[in-house]
Enzyme design. Structure first.
Site, PDB file in Angstrom:
ATOM      1  N   SER A 121      45.135  42.071  42.533  1.00 46.78           N
ATOM      2  CA  SER A 121      46.374  41.373  42.871  1.00 46.78           C
ATOM      3  C   SER A 121      46.170  39.855  42.763  1.00 46.78           C
ATOM      4  O   SER A 121      47.072  39.125  42.350  1.00 46.78           O
ATOM      5  CB  SER A 121      46.847  41.746  44.273  1.00 46.78           C
ATOM      6  N   ASP A 166      38.575  40.478  35.868  1.00 47.36           N
ATOM      7  CA  ASP A 166      39.958  40.715  36.274  1.00 47.36           C
ATOM      8  C   ASP A 166      40.918  39.737  35.591  1.00 47.36           C
ATOM      9  O   ASP A 166      42.008  40.116  35.156  1.00 47.36           O
ATOM     10  CB  ASP A 166      40.102  40.571  37.794  1.00 47.36           C
TER      11      ASP A 166
HETATM   12  C1  GLA Z   1      35.967  42.407  41.498  1.00 50.24           C
HETATM   13  C2  GLA Z   1      35.673  41.098  40.782  1.00 50.24           C
HETATM   14  C3  GLA Z   1      35.237  41.346  39.344  1.00 50.24           C
HETATM   15  C4  GLA Z   1      34.150  42.404  39.250  1.00 50.24           C
HETATM   16  C5  GLA Z   1      34.507  43.622  40.077  1.00 50.24           C
HETATM   17  C6  GLA Z   1      33.380  44.628  40.149  1.00 50.24           C
HETATM   18  O1  GLA Z   1      37.108  42.995  40.964  1.00 50.24           O
HETATM   19  O2  GLA Z   1      36.806  40.270  40.784  1.00 50.24           O
HETATM   20  O3  GLA Z   1      34.824  40.126  38.766  1.00 50.24           O
HETATM   21  O4  GLA Z   1      32.900  41.872  39.626  1.00 50.24           O
HETATM   22  O5  GLA Z   1      34.856  43.283  41.409  1.00 50.24           O
HETATM   23  O6  GLA Z   1      33.187  45.204  38.906  1.00 50.24           O
END
Ligand code: GLA
Length: 364
Positions: A121, A166
């Protein structure tokens, strides 16, 4: 009712959106220079925005129940508050620090990406707001720069030491396609999801956060493993080097093993997807989940239960936790057309056994 025109007395100049993501496989590999395979979700964060002539920023968020929250500040006076407004203030602070010219603005934010579900989010908010500023102020920002700025907001303003997966997934991903990203050189390829598979995503009802605590500790352990091994990132090691981690004390050896084997699993998953091999995709999900549970220790009992309930369903090829962990969501590969049915059945049993309220994210 609480649309932009009602809130601000004039229509928005721009309206843009950015999606949340579910990660198919490749967990905690992104800050180790490794591979990831996220898929953008249909759930989006939408930002309406109109520039102002002065340096005041007024932003309202509208929750799904219609509740409105507001933050207001002047550019160059951004300060961390420890709430949602940090993502907004972090964005304007970092955009200006990167040399782009901004004026004040009025904005409205609405999101269908559930918070604390491990479905990004926060990245969706950063990317949507950056897109709105790009359009509203004519900034020369390409999609990768937007992703990098979003990650800097997390690392430098919010205080979440996250990798870049993300933000890249939200900024560059395409609907219904997995994004195979090499986080070392930031190259990517879009991989179609095999037609036999319906992605099924359920939020466990256990809230997840990347700020502080466990996430930073895992990241620090990876850094320490590298220092002891004399390498600059765990990506440098492959399955053939696994014997090298025997010299590491526990739990550093297990942390390193997760990252090394998970990178291999991402590559195997891409190959399996390209030959439409759903059973192998399912097996890789199970191996990934086991590795997160036993070696990286990022799962919680509720999430393990949900994965177990899913994986023993005949119409499910495989299931695993997705995202940062310590709560959040699971992703299952169901037979196409069976996702909804199987999710409803499993959610009922999960609620009975865990006392938690699961939320169905996909299929919608
Ligand atoms: C979160 C972080 C990502 C990644 C994941 C685990 O979503 O924002 O950068 O490290 O955890 O894969």
């Amino acid at each position: 009712m609480n649309d932009f025109t009602t809130l601000y007395g004039r229509p928005p100049l721009v309206t843009v959106s950015a999606p949340g993501r579910v990660n198919l496989i490749g967990e905690h590999t992104d800050y180790n220079g490794g591979f990831v395979l996220p898929v953008p979700l249909p759930q989006m964060t939408t930002v309406d925005l109109t520039p102002r002539q002065d340096d005041r920023v007024i932003v309202q968020t509208v929750a799904r129940d219609g509740t409105v929250q507001q933050c207001e500040y002047r550019l160059a006076e951004e300060t961390r508050q420890g709430d949602w407004s940090d993502y907004v203030q972090g964005v304007t602070s970092l955009v200006r620090a990167s040399g782009y010219r901004l004026q004040g603005f009025e904005a409205r934010i609405e999101s269908s990406v559930p918070m604390g579900s491990g479905l990004s989010s926060s990245a969706a908010l950063e990317v949507a707001l950056l897109r709105a500023l790009r359009e509203g102020f004519g900034l020369e920002l390409d999609d990768l720069t937007i992703a990098k700025l979003g990650q800097q907001v997390e690392n430098q303003f919010v205080g979440a030491n996250v990798g870049i997966m993300d933000q890249v997934a939200s900024s560059i991903g395409k609907p219904d396609m997995a994004l195979f990203l090499d986080t070392r050189d930031l190259t990517w390829r879009h991989i179609p999801i095999p037609a036999a598979i319906e992605l099924t995503v359920i939020h466990s009802g256990v809230t997840h956060s990347n700020v502080g605590g466990h996430y930073s500790q895992r990241r620090a352990q990876c850094t320490e493993a590298c220092q002891r091994l004399g390498i600059s990132e765990l990506r440098e090691l492959t399955a053939a080097d696994l014997h090298r981690i025997d010299s590491l004390p526990d739990p550093l050896n297990r942390r390193a093993r997760h990252v090394i084997t998970e990178n291999d699993r991402v590559l195997a998953m891409v190959a399996a997807m390209e030959r439409n091999d759903a059973p192998t995709m399912g097996r890789l999900c199970h191996e990934s989940h086991r590795s997160m549970r036993d070696d990286f220790e990022t799962t919680v009992p509720e999430v393990d239960l949900l994965v177990d309930l899913l994986r023993f369903e005949p119409s499910v090829f495989g299931a695993r936790m997705t995202g940062g962990g310590f709560g959040g969501s699971v992703v299952a590969l169901a037979e196409r057309g069976r996702g909804h049915l199987v999710a409803k059945k499993v959610m009922r049993r999960y609620a009975e056994q865990s006392g938690r309220q699961p939320v169905l994210i996909l299929p919608q």
